[in-house]
Design a protein around this motif. Sequence first.
Motif, PDB file in Angstrom:
ATOM      1  N   ALA A  26       7.384  -1.439   7.424  1.00 23.83           N
ATOM      2  CA  ALA A  26       6.216  -1.858   7.784  1.00 23.83           C
ATOM      3  C   ALA A  26       5.240  -0.716   7.068  1.00 23.83           C
ATOM      4  O   ALA A  26       4.310  -1.158   6.324  1.00 23.83           O
ATOM      5  CB  ALA A  26       5.567  -2.171   9.050  1.00 23.83           C
ATOM      6  N   VAL A  27       5.478   0.343   7.433  1.00 19.87           N
ATOM      7  CA  VAL A  27       4.718   1.395   6.876  1.00 19.87           C
ATOM      8  C   VAL A  27       4.669   1.686   5.550  1.00 19.87           C
ATOM      9  O   VAL A  27       3.975   1.847   4.568  1.00 19.87           O
ATOM     10  CB  VAL A  27       5.018   2.721   7.633  1.00 19.87           C
ATOM     11  CG1 VAL A  27       4.601   4.036   7.081  1.00 19.87           C
ATOM     12  CG2 VAL A  27       4.658   2.753   9.151  1.00 19.87           C
ATOM     13  N   MET A  29       5.743  -0.796   3.277  1.00 21.72           N
ATOM     14  CA  MET A  29       5.221  -1.736   2.651  1.00 21.72           C
ATOM     15  C   MET A  29       3.729  -1.562   2.421  1.00 21.72           C
ATOM     16  O   MET A  29       3.040  -1.836   1.361  1.00 21.72           O
ATOM     17  CB  MET A  29       5.532  -2.853   3.054  1.00 21.72           C
ATOM     18  CG  MET A  29       7.058  -3.480   2.760  1.00 21.72           C
ATOM     19  SD  MET A  29       7.609  -3.598   1.212  1.00 21.72           S
ATOM     20  CE  MET A  29       6.538  -4.943   0.698  1.00 21.72           C
ATOM     21  N   THR A  30       3.220  -1.069   3.508  1.00 22.32           N
ATOM     22  CA  THR A  30       1.604  -0.865   3.579  1.00 22.32           C
ATOM     23  C   THR A  30       1.329   0.341   2.492  1.00 22.32           C
ATOM     24  O   THR A  30       0.292  -0.030   1.647  1.00 22.32           O
ATOM     25  CB  THR A  30       1.240  -0.539   4.907  1.00 22.32           C
ATOM     26  OG1 THR A  30       1.392  -1.440   5.670  1.00 22.32           O
ATOM     27  CG2 THR A  30      -0.161  -0.258   4.888  1.00 22.32           C
ATOM     28  N   VAL A  31       2.084   1.334   2.298  1.00 23.53           N
ATOM     29  CA  VAL A  31       1.685   2.106   1.538  1.00 23.53           C
ATOM     30  C   VAL A  31       1.980   1.927  -0.064  1.00 23.53           C
ATOM     31  O   VAL A  31       1.192   2.058  -0.731  1.00 23.53           O
ATOM     32  CB  VAL A  31       2.704   3.517   1.740  1.00 23.53           C
ATOM     33  CG1 VAL A  31       2.797   4.471   0.541  1.00 23.53           C
ATOM     34  CG2 VAL A  31       2.223   4.146   3.052  1.00 23.53           C
ATOM     35  N   LEU A  33       1.834  -1.407  -1.143  1.00 26.76           N
ATOM     36  CA  LEU A  33       0.776  -2.368  -1.558  1.00 26.76           C
ATOM     37  C   LEU A  33      -0.653  -1.617  -1.851  1.00 26.76           C
ATOM     38  O   LEU A  33      -1.017  -1.910  -2.710  1.00 26.76           O
ATOM     39  CB  LEU A  33       0.749  -3.318  -0.328  1.00 26.76           C
ATOM     40  CG  LEU A  33       1.822  -4.151  -0.182  1.00 26.76           C
ATOM     41  CD1 LEU A  33       1.831  -5.271   1.005  1.00 26.76           C
ATOM     42  CD2 LEU A  33       2.083  -5.262  -1.483  1.00 26.76           C
ATOM     43  N   SER A  34      -0.950  -0.682  -1.044  1.00 19.71           N
ATOM     44  CA  SER A  34      -2.121  -0.029  -1.372  1.00 19.71           C
ATOM     45  C   SER A  34      -1.956   0.809  -2.714  1.00 19.71           C
ATOM     46  O   SER A  34      -3.052   0.779  -3.353  1.00 19.71           O
ATOM     47  CB  SER A  34      -2.492   1.009  -0.294  1.00 19.71           C
ATOM     48  OG  SER A  34      -1.431   1.930   0.064  1.00 19.71           O
ATOM     49  N   TYR A  35      -0.827   1.299  -3.047  1.00 25.12           N
ATOM     50  CA  TYR A  35      -0.770   1.946  -4.352  1.00 25.12           C
ATOM     51  C   TYR A  35      -0.727   1.068  -5.495  1.00 25.12           C
ATOM     52  O   TYR A  35      -1.316   1.226  -6.127  1.00 25.12           O
ATOM     53  CB  TYR A  35       0.733   2.644  -4.425  1.00 25.12           C
ATOM     54  CG  TYR A  35       0.971   3.492  -5.545  1.00 25.12           C
ATOM     55  CD1 TYR A  35       0.326   4.582  -6.075  1.00 25.12           C
ATOM     56  CD2 TYR A  35       1.964   3.001  -6.332  1.00 25.12           C
ATOM     57  CE1 TYR A  35       0.598   5.050  -6.947  1.00 25.12           C
ATOM     58  CE2 TYR A  35       2.488   3.765  -7.358  1.00 25.12           C
ATOM     59  CZ  TYR A  35       1.644   4.719  -7.829  1.00 25.12           C
ATOM     60  OH  TYR A  35       2.084   5.397  -9.222  1.00 25.12           O
ATOM     61  N   HIS A  36      -0.242  -0.052  -5.140  1.00 26.03           N
ATOM     62  CA  HIS A  36      -0.192  -1.298  -6.154  1.00 26.03           C
ATOM     63  C   HIS A  36      -1.444  -1.598  -6.425  1.00 26.03           C
ATOM     64  O   HIS A  36      -2.005  -1.896  -7.644  1.00 26.03           O
ATOM     65  CB  HIS A  36       0.588  -2.224  -5.775  1.00 26.03           C
ATOM     66  CG  HIS A  36       0.523  -3.530  -6.791  1.00 26.03           C
ATOM     67  ND1 HIS A  36      -0.113  -4.479  -6.647  1.00 26.03           N
ATOM     68  CD2 HIS A  36       1.460  -3.638  -8.045  1.00 26.03           C
ATOM     69  CE1 HIS A  36      -0.138  -5.585  -7.455  1.00 26.03           C
ATOM     70  NE2 HIS A  36       0.980  -4.882  -8.433  1.00 26.03           N
ATOM     71  N   ARG A  37      -2.368  -1.887  -5.282  1.00 23.81           N
ATOM     72  CA  ARG A  37      -3.878  -2.099  -5.489  1.00 23.81           C
ATOM     73  C   ARG A  37      -4.624  -1.111  -6.316  1.00 23.81           C
ATOM     74  O   ARG A  37      -5.494  -1.533  -7.112  1.00 23.81           O
ATOM     75  CB  ARG A  37      -4.370  -2.285  -4.110  1.00 23.81           C
ATOM     76  CG  ARG A  37      -6.053  -2.820  -4.192  1.00 23.81           C
ATOM     77  CD  ARG A  37      -6.632  -2.993  -2.846  1.00 23.81           C
ATOM     78  NE  ARG A  37      -6.233  -2.010  -1.833  1.00 23.81           N
ATOM     79  CZ  ARG A  37      -6.965  -0.699  -1.787  1.00 23.81           C
ATOM     80  NH1 ARG A  37      -7.819  -0.523  -2.536  1.00 23.81           N
ATOM     81  NH2 ARG A  37      -6.702  -0.014  -0.763  1.00 23.81           N
TER      82      ARG A  37
END
Length: 106
Positions: A26-27, A29-31, A33-37
């Motif tokens: 989960a950690v 994936m969160t990192v 996804l924020s990098y992708h954004r």
Amino acid sequence: MSATRVRRYENGFSLPEVLCALALFAVIMTVLLSYHRVLLQGFQSQWQMRQLWRLAVELSEPGAPEPPAEWKVIRQQTTAAGCVSIAVNITSPSGRSGQLSQLHCP
């Protein structure tokens, strides 16, 4: 004790191992996804700037086409000694602006 009496209970992962792996997943994936954004915002910003400059170059040519309706364009053309100077101030719908001037001589 003989070797047949010793039993090993290795039938899979334990609950703490699974929970730890899930939390780590989960950690990560969160990192990601924020990098992708952030990357996507950067690419969109770069694309908008390229579009702005492409349109500014097109509008600074003699006999330029009409700009799109949502863009704000101020185009000034002066002639001196057989040369034509064209200055373009352009603002995109998102608020980005640019200024370009070109001198055209025969």
